[in-house]
Design an enzyme around this catalytic site. Sequence first.
Site, PDB file in Angstrom:
ATOM      1  N   HIS A  96      51.740  22.688 -17.436  1.00 16.45           N
ATOM      2  CA  HIS A  96      52.147  24.001 -17.944  1.00 16.45           C
ATOM      3  C   HIS A  96      51.330  24.405 -19.170  1.00 16.45           C
ATOM      4  CE1 HIS A  96      54.708  27.326 -19.119  1.00 16.45           C
ATOM      5  NE2 HIS A  96      55.476  27.124 -18.070  1.00 16.45           N
ATOM      6  N   GLU A 164      62.066  25.108 -11.189  1.00 24.84           N
ATOM      7  CA  GLU A 164      61.059  24.400 -11.977  1.00 24.84           C
ATOM      8  C   GLU A 164      61.623  23.120 -12.590  1.00 24.84           C
ATOM      9  OE1 GLU A 164      57.684  26.352 -14.244  1.00 24.84           O
ATOM     10  OE2 GLU A 164      59.090  25.901 -15.880  1.00 24.84           O
TER      11      GLU A 164
END
Length: 214
Positions: A96, A164
Amino acid sequence: MFDPNLFDQKHIQSQSSVALTVFAVGKYLDVYLGNFITSAEKHFMLGLQVTYYVFTDQADKVPIIELGPRRSLKVIQEFKGRFGSEALGDSVALVHAWYYKLPKDKFTYDRNPKSKAYMETGDYYYHAAIFGGLCDNVKDLADYCFLGIMEDKLNNVEALWHDESHLNKYFWLHKPSRLVSPEYCWDPVINEKRDINVTRLIWAPKHYDKLRTR
């Protein structure tokens, strides 16, 4: 052939959610996208939670359409640089962009022990925008996340970052064979690129005030 109300009530009670992906690039955005979304609002999965994911190379041209309750639209702008076979692997996960430089104690894993996505620690924080791999491995990931989400729903729990969070739990238990750099899905809001010299896929601005309903 079937009773639509019976199916609708079953999924409404189960709090089913649906994702609809559409690619709208070049002239297809101007000609088709508005009618596509408008018609979907009249006919597609009415009464359920629906998220439209619009992949486009012209995010500023995506029409503003009033959506019904529990329905939202997310715009994902397409590619800016090479996105090639170097990103392939048996099991592929994306690091990320907002977390790759932070210490582990700053990662926003789900900290609720009642959730199947619960994690005390992990190796990385992964972005659910991109994942992949061999077909069987992707199916295993999808099945794991789906079962975790469904079990959470039965227990009236929802993970912090939804799918997620479950994806991060999966990759903690089943290590990916290929880590993809944040340059493969970079957020231009991050003013300092740090050590990212090339951006290949970028986030589109999120105009939730215009595109998302309650």
